[in-house]
Design a protein around this motif. Structure first.
Motif, PDB file in Angstrom:
ATOM      1  N   SER A 183      -0.487  54.088  59.720  1.00  0.00           N
ATOM      2  CA  SER A 183      -0.627  55.505  59.368  1.00  0.00           C
ATOM      3  C   SER A 183       0.418  55.961  58.346  1.00  0.00           C
ATOM      4  O   SER A 183       0.245  57.008  57.715  1.00  0.00           O
ATOM      5  CB  SER A 183      -0.529  56.366  60.627  1.00  0.00           C
ATOM      6  OG  SER A 183       0.670  56.096  61.332  1.00  0.00           O
ATOM      7  N   SER A 184       1.498  55.193  58.171  1.00  0.00           N
ATOM      8  CA  SER A 184       2.518  55.559  57.186  1.00  0.00           C
ATOM      9  C   SER A 184       2.167  55.077  55.781  1.00  0.00           C
ATOM     10  O   SER A 184       2.909  55.370  54.832  1.00  0.00           O
ATOM     11  CB  SER A 184       3.883  54.984  57.596  1.00  0.00           C
ATOM     12  OG  SER A 184       4.272  55.455  58.861  1.00  0.00           O
ATOM     13  N   PHE A 185       1.062  54.351  55.629  1.00  0.00           N
ATOM     14  CA  PHE A 185       0.686  53.770  54.349  1.00  0.00           C
ATOM     15  C   PHE A 185      -0.725  54.221  53.985  1.00  0.00           C
ATOM     16  O   PHE A 185      -1.485  54.697  54.827  1.00  0.00           O
ATOM     17  CB  PHE A 185       0.749  52.239  54.419  1.00  0.00           C
ATOM     18  CG  PHE A 185       2.033  51.714  54.998  1.00  0.00           C
ATOM     19  CD1 PHE A 185       3.152  51.542  54.208  1.00  0.00           C
ATOM     20  CD2 PHE A 185       2.123  51.408  56.352  1.00  0.00           C
ATOM     21  CE1 PHE A 185       4.337  51.069  54.741  1.00  0.00           C
ATOM     22  CE2 PHE A 185       3.301  50.930  56.889  1.00  0.00           C
ATOM     23  CZ  PHE A 185       4.411  50.760  56.090  1.00  0.00           C
ATOM     24  N   ASN A 186      -1.066  54.054  52.721  1.00  0.00           N
ATOM     25  CA  ASN A 186      -2.398  54.461  52.253  1.00  0.00           C
ATOM     26  C   ASN A 186      -3.085  53.421  51.374  1.00  0.00           C
ATOM     27  O   ASN A 186      -4.165  53.682  50.843  1.00  0.00           O
ATOM     28  CB  ASN A 186      -2.313  55.790  51.489  1.00  0.00           C
ATOM     29  CG  ASN A 186      -1.451  55.693  50.241  1.00  0.00           C
ATOM     30  OD1 ASN A 186      -0.871  54.649  49.935  1.00  0.00           O
ATOM     31  ND2 ASN A 186      -1.353  56.798  49.507  1.00  0.00           N
ATOM     32  N   THR A 187      -2.485  52.245  51.211  1.00  0.00           N
ATOM     33  CA  THR A 187      -3.034  51.241  50.297  1.00  0.00           C
ATOM     34  C   THR A 187      -2.861  49.853  50.895  1.00  0.00           C
ATOM     35  O   THR A 187      -1.812  49.546  51.479  1.00  0.00           O
ATOM     36  CB  THR A 187      -2.342  51.308  48.930  1.00  0.00           C
ATOM     37  OG1 THR A 187      -2.449  52.635  48.403  1.00  0.00           O
ATOM     38  CG2 THR A 187      -2.976  50.338  47.947  1.00  0.00           C
TER      39      THR A 187
END
Length: 302
Positions: A183-187
């Motif tokens: 959830s702390s990342f988007n890629t």
């Protein structure tokens, strides 16, 4: 005696002479619903025989394996308690908050291959072959084999020709399922070297209902071939929802805090050899990417 009473008495005698079982209509069966109408049954591949075994018949009792299993699970339980005192996933809290890149899988020895499993259409009678081994320098993962789209002659399967590599479900002590929290990342960040074939990336997340257990998020991985490595970054907002290979109309974003597995599938119907070499698989935070979801979602009443 009146005619009406005589008619009533004769009809009662006629009914009393007929057995009770014959009074029931044969066309009306018991008011029970089939189990498949209530609960979705397990998917069985065409050509695979059905197992008529009770659950307790599949259990194999071994005292030595039981002791080894207890030792393994208590060691994992100890690690869980100690990691909670240090921070999330055994890292200090400040490091977890400032983390922008995380390597999830890297292949640096034979034990790293134990986290993955491979399969092909041989499970349904196909002719494709897939193998997994370490690279030449024992620092990469090398997936290779031969794709064959000839369907098996079982009278049911119409299409064939796929090879898959998938990570195993992470387990905690006593075989409790745990999930990856992205959830702390988007890629999604990959470093691969392929032969020019298009692959499909599959991400499976935890679901609430049993009929959603085959829901998978997919996106495309295009390799360019040649001796050079590719650094590929794919935003999670680009992944679309499918169920058993069919794209769903009701699309919604991926739950990044409940990730179970990730996999790669080849099924481009181009018969012949293939290869895919993977250096690492990780996730990162791209602050320039602000898109939440790339596809249209249904509007719901507030």
């Amino acid at each position: 005696m009146s005619l009406q009473k005589i008619t009533r008495l004769s009809s009662l005698r006629l009914l009393s002479s007929i057995p009770h079982q014959q009074l029931l209509l044969p066309s009306i069966g018991p008011l029970t619903a089939s189990s498949r109408a209530v609960i979705q049954g397990e998917y069985r591949r065409p050509g695979q025989p059905k197992e008529d075994k009770f659950p307790w018949q599949k259990i194999k009792l071994d005292f030595r394996k039981g002791l080894e299993g207890m030792k393994k699970h208590f060691t994992l339980l100890k690690t869980e308690f100690t990691d909670r005192w240090v921070g999330p996933e055994g890292k200090p809290l400040i490091e977890h908050m400032l983390e922008q890149n995380r390597v999830l899988w890297e292949f640096r020895g034979p034990e790293s291959l134990e986290q993955w499993t491979v399969s092909s259409d041989r499970e349904i009678g196909g002719q494709s072959e897939v193998y997994l081994k370490l690279g030449k320098n024992n620092r990469t993962c090398f997936l290779y084999g031969t794709l064959n789209s000839t369907p098996p002659r079982d009278g049911e399967t119409r299409y064939s020709g796929y090879c898959t590599m998938r990570s195993k479900q992470p387990l905690a002590s006593f075989d409790r399922k745990i999930h990856y929290d992205w959830s702390s990342f988007n890629t999604l960040h990959l470093r691969v070297r392929g032969d020019g074939r298009p692959w499909m990336i599959n991400i499976a997340a935890e679901t609430f209902f049993s009929h959603q257990k085959d829901d998978i998020y997919n996106y495309f991985l295009f390799t360019r071939g040649g001796p050079y490595w590719q650094d590929i970054k794919i935003p999670f907002s680009k992944f679309f929802l499918t169920h058993r290979g069919r794209i769903q109309d009701d699309q919604h974003p991926l739950w990044l805090d409940k990730i179970n597995t990730i996999g790669f599938t080849l099924g481009d119907k181009a018969d012949g050899p293939f290869q895919l070499e993977i250096d690492f698989i990780g996730v990162c935070k791209d602050y320039a990417h602000t898109e939440e979801f790339a596809y249209e979602t249904y509007k719901r009443n507030p």
